[in-house]
Enzyme design. Structure first.
Site, short mmCIF file in Angstrom:
data_model
loop_
_atom_site.label_atom_id
_atom_site.label_comp_id
_atom_site.label_asym_id
_atom_site.label_seq_id
_atom_site.Cartn_x
_atom_site.Cartn_y
_atom_site.Cartn_z
N ASP A 18 3.78 13.57 15.49
CA ASP A 18 3.86 13.93 13.51
C ASP A 18 2.37 14.19 12.84
OD1 ASP A 18 5.68 13.07 11.05
OD2 ASP A 18 5.78 11.58 11.45
N VAL A 75 4.42 -0.67 3.89
CA VAL A 75 2.54 -1.40 4.45
C VAL A 75 1.79 -2.25 3.63
CG1 VAL A 75 0.59 -0.49 5.83
CG2 VAL A 75 2.65 0.93 6.16
N GLY A 78 5.68 3.85 5.49
CA GLY A 78 5.86 4.32 6.80
C GLY A 78 6.98 4.91 6.91
N GLY A 79 6.49 6.19 7.89
CA GLY A 79 8.68 5.64 8.62
C GLY A 79 9.34 5.31 8.55
N PHE A 80 8.93 3.51 8.56
CA PHE A 80 9.62 3.00 9.73
C PHE A 80 10.00 1.32 8.78
CE2 PHE A 80 9.29 5.46 13.45
CZ PHE A 80 10.43 5.99 13.60
N GLY A 81 9.07 1.25 7.24
CA GLY A 81 9.12 0.36 6.84
C GLY A 81 7.34 0.19 6.25
N LEU A 83 0.84 -1.02 0.23
CA LEU A 83 -0.05 0.39 -0.19
C LEU A 83 1.14 1.33 0.39
CD1 LEU A 83 -2.99 -1.46 2.27
CD2 LEU A 83 -3.24 -0.51 0.21
N GLY A 84 1.99 1.13 0.40
CA GLY A 84 2.85 2.56 0.94
C GLY A 84 4.22 1.95 1.29
#
Length: 673
Positions: free
Chosen positions: A477, A366, A361-364, A358-359
């Site tokens: 954030d 999704v 994220g800040g740390f990995g 899906l995309g």
């Protein structure tokens, strides 16, 4: 001619390409000055950054070659522009064009003998001039094959992609540095580089290079520093936050960049060993040789220490083995969330298939997943290379187990197996708010009633975090990409990886490691590391103005007063024309009083001083009531200023004007390249 801005009228002088040589209508290619802490010349393909000159360093733009022309950069209260004059041959006729078919900025000189135009120079000049070709911390060397390599002290983030000549993910530190820990992090000097992208930078003309080093070392978000002005012995200070982007070996040497990294990579610590300390070490060595008894004593102490350490380690391993046997039960009690088997997640996501992604994220990444019972979920998989991710993962698990609200994304469970750290969320089919708001094909779906409902839902979610939950939570954030939309476009706040819990009577806190997203950060947080519920209020105000206008706060420039959405909104408010801020795609299908009230509330939320901003209960009261008289907003915080240019290397007694110029002469560039 001038390339740049008239700051009084808002006129932006830039070049735009024709569609082709026969069609003078506007093409995709544009070239102009980008305003920020240090201005740069940038070329765009549509809205994508394509080429960057590097920041002005007092003599030239750091990535630009020498030429037959006298380059000049001028900054006054009225204008900010780049220009050039002839250096050598006053009879030379030259012209600059943007070539849409070649995607380049070309300079032609007139050759009287042949009565023809000859190509003199062109940018991008080579493969390495393509914007950020080698990714974060990747250095481009045009004469090497392949051209990309990681800076000393860094390694490819994804080795397989790097070996396959895909450098987009860039590089990471070979060994993580520990912020401000004695003898753990230092700076490595790199010479002759084009300076990194200045989007996330700060500058001051009043600091020395040593002051700059200290300021960077004290800020845990600072990645590098350099002189702002290289003339003479150098002066001023520029520091970069976050990843260093768009690096290459410059065609013109002369500027040093100091990059933060672990001392094992730099070969030195923050403190330089003095000759006195070296002498003392030499004396100690001689003493050990001269006095065998002392040597034996030291040896016995060392052996004793090793033995005690070994005993302690064995004891710790025994305790860890006992704890591991009870691990599942302990984790259940601590996290208060259902645990999923890793095999279940693998099946649900088709082994983390790319078509399920899906995309990022800040740390990995999704992924979308489907459980055995047919329920759709979103699976957030912590990246193995994310150094800080485990801490943020645990933080998010603990917080999400305790937070339940209709405007917060619900976490269904988690998975911990070996190095795998996974969170399972409810699936949001409409993805994030920014995918609608900033997409020309999707934004019209968000009519005004839907936008107002989204604003109100975000406000309710924040009120719960700040006041109504069992814990007082500061999100830290908050941004449009962290607002997810369900089937009915109702907003849900997500991503609590860097959120912080406050005690009931706690007002604010400080942090050395500033984390979040530039453009949404409150000024007191971005500069001093101070955060509170009022820093979340600032972020909410930015989102509110973005929802009303359909435009991003950063990345798009506006005339006068700050050159971002916040400065643009403030200027319209002072001029008495705030309705010009409204997204044009809404037409007239909105309630004027409701929109005006939202703009008013947004400006109240982004005021410079935290104590002037309302809390969320007041915001909801203002959103609900049409009869309340709202206070007048004061000037917003974090407007993009020109102070760094006006402070850097003043060469005139006129305090409001700087003319930085240099004569760059060469006879080697007369042929086309």
């Amino acid at each position: 001619m001038k390339i740049g801005w008239n700051l009084k009228t808002g006129l932006n002088r830039q070049l735009s390409a024709w569609k082709n040589w026969d069609d003078p209508s506007k093409g995709d290619l544009t070239w102009g000055v980008v305003l920020g802490t240090t201005p740069e010349l940038v070329m765009w393909k549509g809205t994508t950054e394509y080429y960057r000159s590097g920041p002005w360093n007092g003599e030239r733009f750091s990535g630009k070659t020498t030429s037959l022309f006298q380059l000049e950069f001028v900054s006054t209260n009225d204008e900010l522009f780049y220009t050039y004059n002839l250096n050598k041959d006053s009879s030379l006729i030259t012209r600059v064009v943007l070539n849409e078919s070649a995607y380049s900025r070309q300079r032609y000189n007139w050759i009287p003998e042949n009565q023809t135009w000859r190509l003199y120079s062109s940018v991008p000049r080579d493969y390495c001039d393509n914007y950020n070709l080698c990714g974060a911390y990747g250095n481009c060397l045009v004469n090497e094959s392949p051209p990309c390599e990681c800076l000393t002290g860094f390694k490819p983030k994804l080795s397989r992609q790097w070996e396959a000549l895909d450098w987009t993910e860039g590089c990471i530190q070979s060994e993580e540095w520990k912020c401000r820990e004695k003898n753990r992090d230092g700076f490595q000097r790199f010479s002759g580089l084009k300076m990194p992208d200045t989007t996330k930078s700060w500058a001051s003309g009043n600091l020395t290079l040593d002051d700059c080093r200290v300021k960077c070392w004290q800020n845990c978000s600072c990645a590098a520093y350099a002189n702002l002005d290289i003339r003479g012995e150098g002066s001023g200070c520029q520091i970069w936050f976050g990843d260093l982007m768009d690096l290459r070996v410059a065609s013109v040497p002369g500027q040093d960049l100091y990059v933060r990294m672990h001392t094992s990579s730099t070969g030195s610590s923050n403190k330089t060993n003095s000759s006195e300390e070296s002498s003392k070490r030499g004396q100690r060595k001689k003493l050990v040789v001269a006095i065998p008894v002392s040597f034996l004593l030291v040896l016995m102490i060392v052996l004793t220490f090793i033995y005690l350490y070994w005993r302690k380690r064995k004891l710790r391993e025994k305790i860890e083995n006992i704890s591991q046997e009870r691990g599942d039960e302990a984790r259940e009690n601590k996290f208060e969330l259902p645990f999923f088997e890793f095999d279940t997640i693998v099946r649900a996501t088709n082994n983390f298939s790319s078509d399920k992604r899906l995309g990022q994220g800040g740390f990995g990444p999704v992924y979308m997943g489907t459980l055995i019972d047919g329920k759709e979920v979103a699976v957030k998989r912590l990246g193995h290379m994310s150094g800080q991710g485990v801490r943020e993962f645990k933080n998010e698990v603990i917080l999400c187990a305790k937070l339940q609200h209709r405007n917060l994304v619900k976490v269904l469970g988690c998975c911990i197996q070996g190095e795998e750290r996974i969170l399972i969320y409810e699936y949001m089919p409409n993805k994030s708010l920014d995918s609608f708001l900033f997409d020309s094909s999707q934004r019209e779906i968000l009519d005004w009633p839907r936008r107002f409902n989204i604003i109100f839902g975000i406000a309710r979610g924040l009120l719960y975090l700040h006041q109504d939950s069992r814990l007082r939570i500061i999100h830290r954030d908050l941004k449009t990409s962290n607002i997810l939309l369900d089937n009915e476009l109702n907003p849900k706040i997500s991503d609590f990886g860097i959120a912080r819990m406050f005690a009931e009577n706690q007002i604010e806190a400080n942090t050395k490691m500033i984390a979040g997203t530039y453009g949404y950060m409150a000024p007191e947080y971005a500069i001093d590391g101070r955060f509170s519920i009022k820093s979340d209020i600032f972020s909410f105000g930015i989102i509110l103005l973005e929802v009303v206008s359909g435009r991003k706060n950063t990345g798009v420039f506006y005339p006068n007063q700050g050159f971002n959405l916040l400065g643009h909104a403030w200027r319209l408010w002072k001029e008495g024309t705030p309705m010009k801020l409204v997204d044009a795609c809404l037409g007239d299908a909105f309630t004027v009083s409701e929109v005006l009230r939202c703009i008013h509330i947004g400006l109240l939320c982004v005021q410079l001083h935290p104590e002037d901003r309302p809390n969320m209960s007041s915001v909801i009261l203002m959103l609900n009531s049409e009869n309340n008289t709202l206070p007048q907003p004061k000037e917003p915080g974090f407007l993009i200023e020109r102070m760094s240019i006006n402070e850097a290397g003043k060469t005139s007694s006129d305090e409001n004007k700087i003319n930085s110029s240099t004569n760059e002469i060469t006879d080697t560039l007369l042929e086309a390249r």
